[in-house]
Scaffold this active site. Sequence first.
Site, PDB file in Angstrom:
ATOM      1  N   ASP A  78       0.814  -1.209   0.000  1.00  0.00           N
ATOM      2  CA  ASP A  78       0.000   0.000   0.000  1.00  0.00           C
ATOM      3  C   ASP A  78       0.851   1.264   0.000  1.00  0.00           C
ATOM      4  OD1 ASP A  78      -2.093  -1.727   0.086  1.00  0.00           O
ATOM      5  OD2 ASP A  78      -3.104  -0.784   1.778  1.00  0.00           O
ATOM      6  N   ASP A 120      -0.920  -5.487   4.562  1.00  0.00           N
ATOM      7  CA  ASP A 120      -2.292  -4.990   4.600  1.00  0.00           C
ATOM      8  C   ASP A 120      -3.398  -5.937   4.131  1.00  0.00           C
ATOM      9  OD1 ASP A 120      -0.418  -2.933   4.920  1.00  0.00           O
ATOM     10  OD2 ASP A 120      -1.920  -1.457   4.451  1.00  0.00           O
ATOM     11  N   SER A 468      -4.851   4.905   5.736  1.00  0.00           N
ATOM     12  CA  SER A 468      -3.793   4.005   6.158  1.00  0.00           C
ATOM     13  C   SER A 468      -3.845   3.855   7.671  1.00  0.00           C
ATOM     14  CB  SER A 468      -2.435   4.583   5.753  1.00  0.00           C
ATOM     15  OG  SER A 468      -1.393   3.994   6.476  1.00  0.00           O
TER      16      SER A 468
END
Length: 554
Positions: A78, A120, A468
């Site tokens: 990410d 993630d 995030s």
Amino acid sequence: MRSDQMKKGLERAPHRSLLKALAYTDEEIERPIIGIANSFNEVIPGHNHLKTIVEAVKAGVRIAGGTPMEFNTIGVCDGIAMGHKGMKYSLISRELIADSVEIMGTAYPFDGLVTVCNCDKIVPGMLMAMLRLNIPSLMVSGGPMMAGCQNKKAIDLITVFEGVGARNAGNITDAELKELEDNACPGSGSCAGMFTANSMNCLSEALGLSLPGNGTIPAVSAKRARLAKMAGMKVMELVTKDIKPRDIATEKAFRNAMTVEMALGSSTNTVLHLPAIANEAGIKLDLNLFNEISAKTPNLCRISPAGEKHMEDLDRAGGIPAVMAELNKKKLIDLDLRTVTAGTVKENIHLAKNSDPEVIRPVDDPYSPDGGLSILFGSLAPDGAVVKKSAVSERMLVHEGRARVFDSEEDGMKAILGGKIKNGDVVLIRYEGPKGGPGMREMLGPTSAIVGVGLDKDVALITDGRFSGGTRGAAIGHVSPEAQEAGPIAIVREGDTIRIDIPNKRLDLVVDQTEINARLREWKHPDYKIKKGCLYRYAKQVTSASTGAVFKED
């Protein structure tokens, strides 16, 4: 054995012949066969060392009398995908990973499964597949990255993102930003704070689907490789005892995980992933349940971005077993639940000790009496929105401000870096949800820019996209229904007043309901931004963030 479907009997001679082409001996073919789902690649720092971890898992399987068979999955970093079109493809990778492991675990009827991953979307994708296949399984992570260091201060990836905003505002020099860039990420592992990857690795442990230590042992430690070896041995015990993921990941186990989630102040993305994982076990996690558990769970940890500590500090303090032991002092943990150790939670944590009260606060002296995440509801988010309360400045917990409305992340970012956002503003970025993005991009760039220019204690950011796990400040995401689905966020106008009340779990557009209804009647459904390929299929199939952004059952 389940693997007998592909190896036993006269009619399976061709199958055995193909296995022998892979250099398996008769003795290896006769043993229990364990699938090893490896998400190794050379494009994610959290994954580039997973070959070593997998070799340790294989060694453990062989020690315990099994035959490991490795296969691979995709994976997206990410951080590297952030801020451009690539981030649209991050969340969809979760579904593709789950599907690919399901395919391999069915095409090859393994007796057991070990999933090896770190970052993630990959971790929840693997956990979803484990519950979907429901064969004896456990998950092993590659472990967190060590923190970097600059001027005797611990730094991490988020320091660099925030440095971009600081450089743009003239608060640091090019040379200082370059120094951050060079030192923040010192090597392999999932980024060093309580970001999404480490949050999910910790919660897999609390859920019971990975071994104690999985969430916190650093990637570079030999202890991490020993844990992987133990996982290989342990999966063989799960096969022998026929203990499956759905025997472990019960509704009570998810409650344990959510309790730990609130104590840690985990990433807001966990509110997206835990319902998706639970969905594979036939369990519904209503968003109100997060608030119910948060209300009685003290926030014990402030790991970056909520504080100055990092994952290596949490590991030294005793890790997730120590956090659960603290919570158990208030009887907040169900001790009788089974885990992949083949024992119970009680057995896993009975020797755990909190070695550093500065990292894991005692349960009688928490950072706050309630959890680190909050779900907000109101006229702007009828189906809910999520905020990492533990990373919000106290003076922004209640805020009323002027809406600054942007229909894409790029437009919002330009305004922030262009000095157009002022104290008190509420930046609203929409059409970035699961359908509208499509793909529900993370907004680390805009939130870090707000921090970098020094506005994080004065400006809020609201989106139907997500953030995030490294985001800090009054950043409220997952607004549902999203703009693409005619949620009220679609009809907010420049200059409208938005009221945020995190203590009372409210997020409201301060506009008369009659006016809201009139605007919604005038609203026209926009076309999808992408109309080909996997993202187009995703946009048509994906459900709301409030239900975990899973695919429609039909």
